[in-house]
Design a protein around this motif. Structure first.
Motif, PDB file in Angstrom:
ATOM      1  N   PHE A 212     108.734 -30.671  82.719  1.00  0.00           N
ATOM      2  CA  PHE A 212     109.909 -29.796  82.685  1.00  0.00           C
ATOM      3  C   PHE A 212     109.627 -28.306  82.442  1.00  0.00           C
ATOM      4  O   PHE A 212     110.513 -27.486  82.660  1.00  0.00           O
ATOM      5  CB  PHE A 212     110.879 -30.286  81.603  1.00  0.00           C
ATOM      6  N   CYS A 213     108.436 -27.957  81.998  1.00  0.00           N
ATOM      7  CA  CYS A 213     108.216 -26.576  81.545  1.00  0.00           C
ATOM      8  C   CYS A 213     107.494 -25.679  82.545  1.00  0.00           C
ATOM      9  O   CYS A 213     107.358 -24.470  82.304  1.00  0.00           O
ATOM     10  CB  CYS A 213     107.466 -26.576  80.213  1.00  0.00           C
ATOM     11  N   GLU A 214     107.015 -26.241  83.634  1.00  0.00           N
ATOM     12  CA  GLU A 214     106.398 -25.447  84.707  1.00  0.00           C
ATOM     13  C   GLU A 214     105.290 -24.530  84.180  1.00  0.00           C
ATOM     14  O   GLU A 214     105.201 -23.366  84.566  1.00  0.00           O
ATOM     15  CB  GLU A 214     107.465 -24.629  85.448  1.00  0.00           C
ATOM     16  N   TRP A 215     104.447 -25.076  83.313  1.00  0.00           N
ATOM     17  CA  TRP A 215     103.320 -24.314  82.781  1.00  0.00           C
ATOM     18  C   TRP A 215     102.133 -24.507  83.722  1.00  0.00           C
ATOM     19  O   TRP A 215     101.508 -25.549  83.756  1.00  0.00           O
ATOM     20  CB  TRP A 215     102.989 -24.790  81.370  1.00  0.00           C
ATOM     21  N   GLU A 216     101.821 -23.475  84.462  1.00  0.00           N
ATOM     22  CA  GLU A 216     100.841 -23.559  85.542  1.00  0.00           C
ATOM     23  C   GLU A 216      99.462 -24.023  85.078  1.00  0.00           C
ATOM     24  O   GLU A 216      98.772 -24.776  85.774  1.00  0.00           O
ATOM     25  CB  GLU A 216     100.720 -22.195  86.230  1.00  0.00           C
ATOM     26  N   HIS A 217      99.048 -23.571  83.912  1.00  0.00           N
ATOM     27  CA  HIS A 217      97.677 -23.835  83.469  1.00  0.00           C
ATOM     28  C   HIS A 217      97.586 -24.902  82.378  1.00  0.00           C
ATOM     29  O   HIS A 217      96.569 -25.017  81.695  1.00  0.00           O
ATOM     30  CB  HIS A 217      97.044 -22.535  82.972  1.00  0.00           C
ATOM     31  N   ALA A 218      98.627 -25.692  82.251  1.00  0.00           N
ATOM     32  CA  ALA A 218      98.686 -26.680  81.167  1.00  0.00           C
ATOM     33  C   ALA A 218      97.527 -27.664  81.187  1.00  0.00           C
ATOM     34  O   ALA A 218      97.050 -28.095  80.134  1.00  0.00           O
ATOM     35  CB  ALA A 218     100.011 -27.441  81.224  1.00  0.00           C
ATOM     36  N   GLU A 219      97.070 -28.036  82.375  1.00  0.00           N
ATOM     37  CA  GLU A 219      96.043 -29.068  82.473  1.00  0.00           C
ATOM     38  C   GLU A 219      94.630 -28.507  82.661  1.00  0.00           C
ATOM     39  O   GLU A 219      93.679 -29.277  82.796  1.00  0.00           O
ATOM     40  CB  GLU A 219      96.385 -30.034  83.607  1.00  0.00           C
ATOM     41  N   ARG A 220      94.500 -27.201  82.644  1.00  0.00           N
ATOM     42  CA  ARG A 220      93.152 -26.624  82.680  1.00  0.00           C
ATOM     43  C   ARG A 220      92.451 -26.920  81.355  1.00  0.00           C
ATOM     44  O   ARG A 220      93.093 -27.036  80.312  1.00  0.00           O
ATOM     45  CB  ARG A 220      93.210 -25.115  82.919  1.00  0.00           C
ATOM     46  N   ILE A 221      91.137 -27.016  81.406  1.00  0.00           N
ATOM     47  CA  ILE A 221      90.340 -27.321  80.220  1.00  0.00           C
ATOM     48  C   ILE A 221      89.858 -26.019  79.587  1.00  0.00           C
ATOM     49  O   ILE A 221      89.323 -25.154  80.280  1.00  0.00           O
ATOM     50  CB  ILE A 221      89.133 -28.211  80.576  1.00  0.00           C
ATOM     51  N   SER A 222      90.057 -25.880  78.303  1.00  0.00           N
ATOM     52  CA  SER A 222      89.659 -24.667  77.595  1.00  0.00           C
ATOM     53  C   SER A 222      88.144 -24.564  77.508  1.00  0.00           C
ATOM     54  O   SER A 222      87.493 -25.348  76.815  1.00  0.00           O
ATOM     55  CB  SER A 222      90.257 -24.652  76.180  1.00  0.00           C
ATOM     56  N   LEU A 223      87.566 -23.585  78.189  1.00  0.00           N
ATOM     57  CA  LEU A 223      86.117 -23.387  78.133  1.00  0.00           C
ATOM     58  C   LEU A 223      85.672 -22.976  76.737  1.00  0.00           C
ATOM     59  O   LEU A 223      84.582 -23.334  76.290  1.00  0.00           O
ATOM     60  CB  LEU A 223      85.699 -22.325  79.157  1.00  0.00           C
TER      61      LEU A 223
END
Length: 255
Positions: free
Chosen positions: A71-82
């Motif tokens: 529901f929140c349309e967070w584009e980078h939500a599933e990127r892994i934090s380097l």
């Protein structure tokens, strides 16, 4: 319940949620105000997730993360934090995960140090998984996916809600809304009194980001509730008895 009544309930519910969120943003104080606002806004996200999912999820972790993704349309939500990957790899033995270590540290080195760095600089899961030993998806027992930004947001929620303790750093740039990294250089002395310089990256989630998540969710939740004919109030317990009795207990015959 008629369609008209359902629509009225949905609109009333979302209006209440928005009113609660707005009231949180005007609280005042001198100490820890940013943390207090984030803690309160996290409760609004939980509230909306409850209104949508009810008891669908057994675990709050899954409910929270799926709500953010849906529901929140967070584009980078599933990127892994380097940044987090490097911190975790620093705890491994020398020679382990060498390919991943070199990649992660080289990518982190490319982050521009003179300005906030958005999470778009981070890698996706599949890209990092390919650099791990064949068949492995964990580092020191930690699943790589738990270093995704949506999972880290859940960790931040728990730290604030349950311990009144923030993770990462406080907001430095007033006009920033999107979460980002900030670079710090600290100068100190070692045990032999030699000057030592330490470089580090910290994660920052501005208060505006939480408001953006909620505002986006309000629009999408409205459409979801209407499309699926869900009365959000039906997902809450309004019984004067504070302790919830499971439905199967109420429907069972006791002897």
């Amino acid at each position: 319940m008629s369609e008209v009544e359902l629509q009225e309930n949905i609109e009333m519910y979302l209006s209440v949620v928005k009113g609660i969120k707005d009231s949180m943003n005007i609280i005042q104080g001198e100490s820890y105000l940013e943390n207090h606002k984030k803690t309160l806004l996290f409760s609004v996200i939980d509230m909306l997730a409850k209104g949508v999912y009810g008891t669908t999820y057994r675990h709050r972790t899954a409910m929270f993360e799926n709500f953010i993704l849906q529901f929140c349309e967070w584009e980078h939500a599933e990127r892994i934090s380097l940044q987090q990957v490097v911190h975790l790899l620093d705890k491994t033995e020398e020679g382990q995960y060498q390919e991943l270590k070199e990649f992660a540290k080289n990518e982190l080195y490319k982050f521009p140090q003179d300005r906030p760095v958005y999470f778009s600089y981070d890698s996706n899961y599949d890209q990092l998984k390919e650099l791990m030993p064949t068949g492995e998806t964990k580092i020191l027992g930690i699943p790589l996916k738990t270093l995704s930004h949506v999972s880290l947001l859940w960790k931040l929620r728990n730290s604030l809600v349950h311990e009144a303790r923030a993770k990462g750093t406080t907001q430095t740039y007033d006009d920033m809304i999107e979460p980002h990294y900030i670079h710090y250089t600290t100068i100190g002395k070692d045990s032999e009194n030699n000057v030592v310089t330490t470089e580090k990256w910290e994660i920052c989630h501005p208060v505006g980001f939480f408001n953006k998540l909620i505002d986006t969710a309000l629009v999408n939740v409205k459409e979801y509730l209407e499309t699926n004919s869900i009365n959000p109030y039906g997902n809450y317990d309004f019984d004067p008895l504070w302790i919830e009795v499971k439905r199967e207990r109420l429907n069972s015959t006791t002897t």
